[in-house]
Design a protein around this motif. Sequence first.
Motif, PDB file in Angstrom:
ATOM      1  N   VAL A 284       0.755  -1.438   0.043  1.00  0.00           N
ATOM      2  CA  VAL A 284      -0.043  -0.173   0.108  1.00  0.00           C
ATOM      3  C   VAL A 284       0.679   1.047   0.157  1.00  0.00           C
ATOM      4  O   VAL A 284       1.872   1.174   0.574  1.00  0.00           O
ATOM      5  CB  VAL A 284      -0.826   0.081   1.307  1.00  0.00           C
ATOM      6  CG1 VAL A 284      -0.207   0.232   2.485  1.00  0.00           C
ATOM      7  CG2 VAL A 284      -1.963   1.092   1.130  1.00  0.00           C
ATOM      8  N   VAL A 285       0.416   2.376  -0.695  1.00  0.00           N
ATOM      9  CA  VAL A 285       1.120   3.596  -0.798  1.00  0.00           C
ATOM     10  C   VAL A 285       0.455   4.622   0.275  1.00  0.00           C
ATOM     11  O   VAL A 285      -0.639   4.710   0.443  1.00  0.00           O
ATOM     12  CB  VAL A 285       0.930   4.306  -2.110  1.00  0.00           C
ATOM     13  CG1 VAL A 285       1.628   5.550  -1.911  1.00  0.00           C
ATOM     14  CG2 VAL A 285       1.582   3.302  -3.093  1.00  0.00           C
ATOM     15  N   LEU A 286       1.023   5.074   1.242  1.00  0.00           N
ATOM     16  CA  LEU A 286       0.559   5.987   2.063  1.00  0.00           C
ATOM     17  C   LEU A 286      -0.143   6.983   1.454  1.00  0.00           C
ATOM     18  O   LEU A 286       0.411   7.935   0.587  1.00  0.00           O
ATOM     19  CB  LEU A 286       1.630   6.618   3.232  1.00  0.00           C
ATOM     20  CG  LEU A 286       1.240   7.517   4.192  1.00  0.00           C
ATOM     21  CD1 LEU A 286       0.566   6.792   5.426  1.00  0.00           C
ATOM     22  CD2 LEU A 286       2.590   8.357   4.851  1.00  0.00           C
ATOM     23  N   ASP A 287      -1.415   7.314   1.683  1.00  0.00           N
ATOM     24  CA  ASP A 287      -2.413   8.409   0.979  1.00  0.00           C
ATOM     25  C   ASP A 287      -1.969   9.774   1.316  1.00  0.00           C
ATOM     26  O   ASP A 287      -1.145  10.269   2.290  1.00  0.00           O
ATOM     27  CB  ASP A 287      -3.752   7.893   0.674  1.00  0.00           C
ATOM     28  CG  ASP A 287      -4.539   8.116   2.246  1.00  0.00           C
ATOM     29  OD1 ASP A 287      -3.752   9.003   3.029  1.00  0.00           O
ATOM     30  OD2 ASP A 287      -5.634   7.801   2.230  1.00  0.00           O
ATOM     31  N   GLY A 288      -2.490  10.550   0.308  1.00  0.00           N
ATOM     32  CA  GLY A 288      -2.257  12.268   0.843  1.00  0.00           C
ATOM     33  C   GLY A 288      -2.612  12.412   2.022  1.00  0.00           C
ATOM     34  O   GLY A 288      -1.869  13.368   2.857  1.00  0.00           O
ATOM     35  N   GLU A 289      -3.932  12.270   2.398  1.00  0.00           N
ATOM     36  CA  GLU A 289      -4.524  12.720   3.826  1.00  0.00           C
ATOM     37  C   GLU A 289      -3.467  12.079   4.717  1.00  0.00           C
ATOM     38  O   GLU A 289      -2.992  12.884   5.702  1.00  0.00           O
ATOM     39  CB  GLU A 289      -5.861  12.390   3.771  1.00  0.00           C
ATOM     40  CG  GLU A 289      -6.590  12.642   5.419  1.00  0.00           C
ATOM     41  CD  GLU A 289      -7.799  12.328   5.324  1.00  0.00           C
ATOM     42  OE1 GLU A 289      -8.322  12.617   6.546  1.00  0.00           O
ATOM     43  OE2 GLU A 289      -8.382  11.913   4.601  1.00  0.00           O
ATOM     44  N   ARG A 290      -3.211  10.916   4.974  1.00  0.00           N
ATOM     45  CA  ARG A 290      -2.353  10.361   5.744  1.00  0.00           C
ATOM     46  C   ARG A 290      -0.696  10.857   5.899  1.00  0.00           C
ATOM     47  O   ARG A 290      -0.422  11.001   7.010  1.00  0.00           O
ATOM     48  CB  ARG A 290      -2.171   8.772   5.736  1.00  0.00           C
ATOM     49  CG  ARG A 290      -3.470   8.060   5.926  1.00  0.00           C
ATOM     50  CD  ARG A 290      -3.951   7.772   7.427  1.00  0.00           C
ATOM     51  NE  ARG A 290      -5.098   6.996   7.385  1.00  0.00           N
ATOM     52  CZ  ARG A 290      -5.343   5.701   7.703  1.00  0.00           C
ATOM     53  NH1 ARG A 290      -4.110   4.769   7.083  1.00  0.00           N
ATOM     54  NH2 ARG A 290      -6.386   5.256   7.684  1.00  0.00           N
ATOM     55  N   ARG A 291      -0.387  11.200   4.539  1.00  0.00           N
ATOM     56  CA  ARG A 291       0.820  11.749   4.553  1.00  0.00           C
ATOM     57  C   ARG A 291       0.824  13.301   5.231  1.00  0.00           C
ATOM     58  O   ARG A 291       1.848  13.332   6.233  1.00  0.00           O
ATOM     59  CB  ARG A 291       1.155  12.141   3.097  1.00  0.00           C
ATOM     60  CG  ARG A 291       1.568  10.807   2.350  1.00  0.00           C
ATOM     61  CD  ARG A 291       2.059  10.958   0.994  1.00  0.00           C
ATOM     62  NE  ARG A 291       2.672  10.009   0.454  1.00  0.00           N
ATOM     63  CZ  ARG A 291       3.976  10.034   0.450  1.00  0.00           C
ATOM     64  NH1 ARG A 291       4.816  11.014   0.418  1.00  0.00           N
ATOM     65  NH2 ARG A 291       4.758   8.715  -0.112  1.00  0.00           N
ATOM     66  N   ARG A 292      -0.083  13.916   5.259  1.00  0.00           N
ATOM     67  CA  ARG A 292      -0.276  15.062   5.797  1.00  0.00           C
ATOM     68  C   ARG A 292      -0.174  15.182   7.144  1.00  0.00           C
ATOM     69  O   ARG A 292       0.394  15.632   8.064  1.00  0.00           O
ATOM     70  CB  ARG A 292      -1.470  15.939   5.241  1.00  0.00           C
ATOM     71  CG  ARG A 292      -1.112  16.627   3.913  1.00  0.00           C
ATOM     72  CD  ARG A 292      -2.251  17.343   3.548  1.00  0.00           C
ATOM     73  NE  ARG A 292      -3.613  16.723   2.984  1.00  0.00           N
ATOM     74  CZ  ARG A 292      -3.672  16.225   1.752  1.00  0.00           C
ATOM     75  NH1 ARG A 292      -2.939  16.025   0.822  1.00  0.00           N
ATOM     76  NH2 ARG A 292      -5.098  15.416   1.760  1.00  0.00           N
ATOM     77  N   GLU A 293      -1.139  14.177   7.696  1.00  0.00           N
ATOM     78  CA  GLU A 293      -1.326  13.673   9.168  1.00  0.00           C
ATOM     79  C   GLU A 293      -0.052  13.531   9.845  1.00  0.00           C
ATOM     80  O   GLU A 293       0.382  13.826  10.918  1.00  0.00           O
ATOM     81  CB  GLU A 293      -2.342  12.594   9.391  1.00  0.00           C
ATOM     82  CG  GLU A 293      -3.795  13.252   9.003  1.00  0.00           C
ATOM     83  CD  GLU A 293      -4.720  12.014   9.147  1.00  0.00           C
ATOM     84  OE1 GLU A 293      -4.150  10.767   9.461  1.00  0.00           O
ATOM     85  OE2 GLU A 293      -5.826  11.882   8.997  1.00  0.00           O
ATOM     86  N   LEU A 294       0.895  12.485   9.069  1.00  0.00           N
ATOM     87  CA  LEU A 294       2.008  11.931   9.468  1.00  0.00           C
ATOM     88  C   LEU A 294       3.205  13.271   9.524  1.00  0.00           C
ATOM     89  O   LEU A 294       3.795  13.221  10.679  1.00  0.00           O
ATOM     90  CB  LEU A 294       2.586  10.993   8.653  1.00  0.00           C
ATOM     91  CG  LEU A 294       4.030  10.198   9.254  1.00  0.00           C
ATOM     92  CD1 LEU A 294       3.975   9.648  10.473  1.00  0.00           C
ATOM     93  CD2 LEU A 294       4.281   9.022   8.207  1.00  0.00           C
ATOM     94  N   ILE A 295       3.137  14.141   8.403  1.00  0.00           N
ATOM     95  CA  ILE A 295       4.035  15.207   8.661  1.00  0.00           C
ATOM     96  C   ILE A 295       3.694  16.127   9.605  1.00  0.00           C
ATOM     97  O   ILE A 295       4.529  16.493  10.371  1.00  0.00           O
ATOM     98  CB  ILE A 295       3.743  16.093   7.367  1.00  0.00           C
ATOM     99  CG1 ILE A 295       4.714  15.139   6.165  1.00  0.00           C
ATOM    100  CG2 ILE A 295       4.704  17.193   7.302  1.00  0.00           C
ATOM    101  CD1 ILE A 295       6.003  15.035   6.373  1.00  0.00           C
ATOM    102  N   GLN A 296       2.427  16.367  10.212  1.00  0.00           N
ATOM    103  CA  GLN A 296       1.774  17.155  11.110  1.00  0.00           C
ATOM    104  C   GLN A 296       2.489  16.590  12.374  1.00  0.00           C
ATOM    105  O   GLN A 296       2.850  17.339  13.463  1.00  0.00           O
ATOM    106  CB  GLN A 296       0.625  17.270  11.045  1.00  0.00           C
ATOM    107  CG  GLN A 296       0.019  18.410  12.219  1.00  0.00           C
ATOM    108  CD  GLN A 296       0.655  19.686  11.903  1.00  0.00           C
ATOM    109  OE1 GLN A 296       0.524  20.495  10.982  1.00  0.00           O
ATOM    110  NE2 GLN A 296       1.269  20.215  13.126  1.00  0.00           N
ATOM    111  N   TRP A 297       2.233  15.098  12.446  1.00  0.00           N
ATOM    112  CA  TRP A 297       2.842  14.646  13.784  1.00  0.00           C
ATOM    113  C   TRP A 297       4.175  14.777  13.959  1.00  0.00           C
ATOM    114  O   TRP A 297       4.555  15.130  15.155  1.00  0.00           O
ATOM    115  CB  TRP A 297       2.431  12.938  13.574  1.00  0.00           C
ATOM    116  CG  TRP A 297       2.867  12.317  14.783  1.00  0.00           C
ATOM    117  CD1 TRP A 297       2.551  11.784  15.975  1.00  0.00           C
ATOM    118  CD2 TRP A 297       4.151  11.449  14.879  1.00  0.00           C
ATOM    119  NE1 TRP A 297       3.219  10.782  16.572  1.00  0.00           N
ATOM    120  CE2 TRP A 297       4.394  10.823  15.970  1.00  0.00           C
ATOM    121  CE3 TRP A 297       5.260  11.471  13.969  1.00  0.00           C
ATOM    122  CZ2 TRP A 297       5.651  10.111  16.061  1.00  0.00           C
ATOM    123  CZ3 TRP A 297       6.506  10.750  14.220  1.00  0.00           C
ATOM    124  CH2 TRP A 297       6.630   9.883  15.144  1.00  0.00           C
TER     125      TRP A 297
END
Length: 499
Positions: A289-302
């Motif tokens: 699976v590819v980390l999707d755009g929303e999850r990427r933004r959440e992880l970057i914010q974390w």
Amino acid sequence: MNRSNPGRSGRSNGGADFLQLDPAEAPPGGLANWLTDRLRTAISTGHLPVGTRLPATRTLAADLGISRGVVTESYQRLTEDGHITTHGRGGTLVAGSTGRSHVRIAAGPPGAAPTVGESATTSCRSADNLDIFDDLRAAPAKVDLTPGVPDLAAFPRAAWLRAERAVLDDLESASFGYGDPAGTPALRRAVANWLARNRGIAADPDDLIIVAGVAQAIGLAAQVLAQRGVQEIAVEDPGSLGSRQHLQNWGMHTPPIPVDDRGLQVDVLRESAARVVMVTPAHHFPTGVVLDGERRRELIQWAADGGLIIEDDYDAEHRYDRPPVPALHAMLPDHVIYAGSISKLLAPSLRIGWMLPPPQYKDELVGRKRLADLGNAALPQLTLAHLMESGELERHLRFLRRRHRVRRDAMVTAIHNYLPTATIHGAAAGLHLTITFDDRTDDTDLAASALANGIKTHPLSWHSQLPHAPGLVLGYAARTPTEITEAIATIAGSLAKNR
């Protein structure tokens, strides 16, 4: 069932690794303007340094799935602007730019060998045994579908020899002495250019550390973080057993964070006490699976809130039916320890990888690397640098993609024919597929039975700490279509007997 749908043309269906170009971003009728602007911006920001060789017009057009005339027009405009120059067989090179910058760019969201039989069960059951991979590697098998193994028969021997001879012809005697433990300047420059072209990362060569594969990068990071008081590094679940073993070897606890069809569940990560997480966002191992755009933004914010990401850029180059995915490091470099290697593109035995850490960790990591081995061998580094800078490595990658796509398709077809109730995961990229079954299947028994019948693979449960659907992780890159079909048929027979 998750079915692969490869394009009939054999082309990649969604853009090029070069600068992460995706023609779907272009406005209608504006392909040439879009491509020219993207190249001009890459030159001005330093993603394409002076002297970088651009892809041939025919090659870039094929990778993007657009007319060669569009690429030719774009190159002509940049030539007229003085940004690039053409040197006949020497290729098209970046000449310079106005307002050139080398600052980092934070991109927006875009033991004894077991024998077949009783020891096969031992080989497949002992997931807590540090020797598990050595035991399985030593086990005899007719067809080896071990994941993570590239097509070693495709190693470009002639190109490697030419590059090595070229390096030796110019190498000064002093270069055979002890060098910089961070790596040779030539390879660090070549890797920086490679990352800029193919992974969207603007890296200063001095910030890179050459290591003995991602495995060493993980170990060095764990040592430095432990010295700073970190006691746990969260990991994806399911996630690589090998990576988990490396972290645990240096005393780290590895709390599992579940992965679903959108990638790491960042909300669970936030609820945990972990302040460091290791991820494979471009191509998750083992589900693909590819980390999707929303999850990427959440992880970057974390991470921006005080977390640290260890990014294993696993299988990023090997994609067939989806657009390229930018590296997390390109978005938040001061909070990401980035790691990649040449193992899946050339050969694991070269033991060459790289780290790109935030500045505050660089000196400590180099110090640990110095104490570990005084630095990687210089001659293979220089040879690889020559392959990267000459364009030979990118030609090899294009060859591998065509070859791997055929083998991937053969495995998908065989699974549909022989294991029609299995669900396929991760067919769009990588060197392996994962298949899952209903809960009646014991995947360790199935893997042991398959091994007893001459087929080597990984049970999915090896790579899971949390409850997960049973399955198998099946590598296809190193096997012919005929071998793959035979292996899947054998696994189907083992499954029928185990139920």
